[in-house]
Scaffold this active site. Structure first.
Site, PDB file in Angstrom:
ATOM      1  CG  HIS A 130      -1.629   1.264   1.497  1.00 40.99           C
ATOM      2  ND1 HIS A 130      -2.963   1.465   1.191  1.00 40.99           N
ATOM      3  CD2 HIS A 130      -1.201   2.426   2.067  1.00 40.99           C
ATOM      4  CE1 HIS A 130      -3.316   2.682   1.541  1.00 40.99           C
ATOM      5  NE2 HIS A 130      -2.265   3.291   2.074  1.00 40.99           N
ATOM      6  CD  GLU A 131       1.901   3.590   3.722  1.00 44.37           C
ATOM      7  OE1 GLU A 131       2.202   4.651   3.126  1.00 44.37           O
ATOM      8  OE2 GLU A 131       0.870   3.481   4.407  1.00 44.37           O
ATOM      9  CD  GLU A 145      -4.648   6.744   2.419  1.00 41.50           C
ATOM     10  OE1 GLU A 145      -4.456   5.524   2.636  1.00 41.50           O
ATOM     11  OE2 GLU A 145      -3.731   7.582   2.460  1.00 41.50           O
ATOM     12  CG  HIS A 155       0.158   6.290  -0.594  1.00 43.33           C
ATOM     13  ND1 HIS A 155      -0.960   6.946  -1.084  1.00 43.33           N
ATOM     14  CD2 HIS A 155      -0.256   5.664   0.543  1.00 43.33           C
ATOM     15  CE1 HIS A 155      -1.993   6.715  -0.291  1.00 43.33           C
ATOM     16  NE2 HIS A 155      -1.596   5.939   0.694  1.00 43.33           N
TER      17      HIS A 155
END
Length: 306
Positions: A135-136, A210, A139
């Site tokens: 997920h990070e 997100e 980003h």
């Protein structure tokens, strides 16, 4: 899959912010010089935060860079996922807080950093940690720091235009000269409502990013269920071991995988993160679509242990 919809939603939200800028600019008299000045101010006020985002965020959390010998599991996961995405490996940091969370920062892939708190390393197993790191990383790969900076700059322009309308009136357009522009009430409404509207749109963009990071990160790892389980544990851990609210932690909270400061009721409109239960539901739906079999969402009973 929601990726294309989220991208369209982000574009529409940016278009709405620009429409607000144009509306208030028109109300202030439509001076190109005024608009140019405020755009420059907006860019200047956000450029430093964007360009030095990695250094500022890391310093705000008091995090330190760790070697592979100190954090072999994180290095192994990040190296694998970075190679899979065909991107350079970011620097790895650990923040000295027991509240479980993680964030990524940096203006591009070559200046990226991933930071995990000590708390998240204690409550997640390797599979869940992989989901969080996926997920990070997304980003960074989706350039969400730049997206946030643009949204912040546009919100700044809207705020300054609102104040301009308040203090200098509606400019020199003939059809407003005799009526004093929009009038005092209109000016007051503009200076109050315009920044609020800009903030609401800015937060909506953040929530959309997100959702995208959840989906894209899960595609990178191939395991949306792992991220759903991690979010479940992080949500519970944030309640039992809340993060200390300081200027530093508040400045980084929008970057974190889960909002460390609870948002309830009306305040959810100004939250940078979607509700955790909605994120988990989407991830479990994604897991179901990928596996072709129904998967039950994680429950609170699964939040303890590894």
């Amino acid at each position: 899959m929601h990726g294309h919809f989220n991208g369209l939603k982000t574009t529409l939200l940016f278009a709405l912010m620009w429409a607000i800028i144009m509306l208030i600019w028109w109300a202030t008299g439509g001076s190109r010089q005024t608009l140019s000045i405020y755009i420059v101010i907006g860019l200047i006020t956000t450029f430093g935060t964007y360009w030095f985002s990695d250094k500022l965020a890391i310093a705000s959390m008091g995090a330190r860079e760790v070697s592979e010998q100190e954090a072999p599991e994180i290095y192994q996961i990040v190296r694998e996922l970075s190679a899979k995405a065909g991107k350079p490996m970011p620097r790895i940091y650990i923040a000295p807080t027991m509240s479980p969370n993680a964030f990524a920062t940096g203006r591009n892939e070559r200046h990226a950093a991933v930071c995990c708190t000590q708390g998240i390393l204690q409550i997640l197993n390797a599979r869940e940690l992989r989901g969080v790191l996926g997920h990070e990383l997304m980003h960074v790969y989706n350039h969400d720091i730049l997206t946030s900076a643009i949204a912040s700059a546009m919100a700044t322009v809207i705020s300054y235009l609102g104040y301009s309308l308040m203090y200098f009136g509606g400019g020199s357009r003939d059809d407003r000269d005799s009526s004093g522009g929009l009038g005092l009430i209109g000016a007051l409404l503009s200076v109050i409502l315009a920044p609020i509207a800009a903030s609401l749109i800015q937060m909506a963009i953040s929530r959309t990013r997100e959702y995208d990071a959840d989906e894209d990160g899960s595609l990178l790892t191939g395991d949306p269920e792992a991220l759903a389980s991690a979010l479940n544990k992080i949500s519970y851990g944030a309640q039992t071991t809340p993060m200390r609210k300081t200027a530093g932690t508040q400045s980084v909270s929008a970057m974190m995988i889960a909002n460390p400061f609870s948002a309830v009721g009306f305040s959810r409109l100004f939250s940078t993160h979607p509700p955790t239960d909605e994120r988990i539901a989407r991830l479990m739906q994604m897991a179901n679509e990928m596996n072709g079999t129904p998967i039950a969402p994680p429950t609170y009973s699964t939040r303890v242990g590894r």
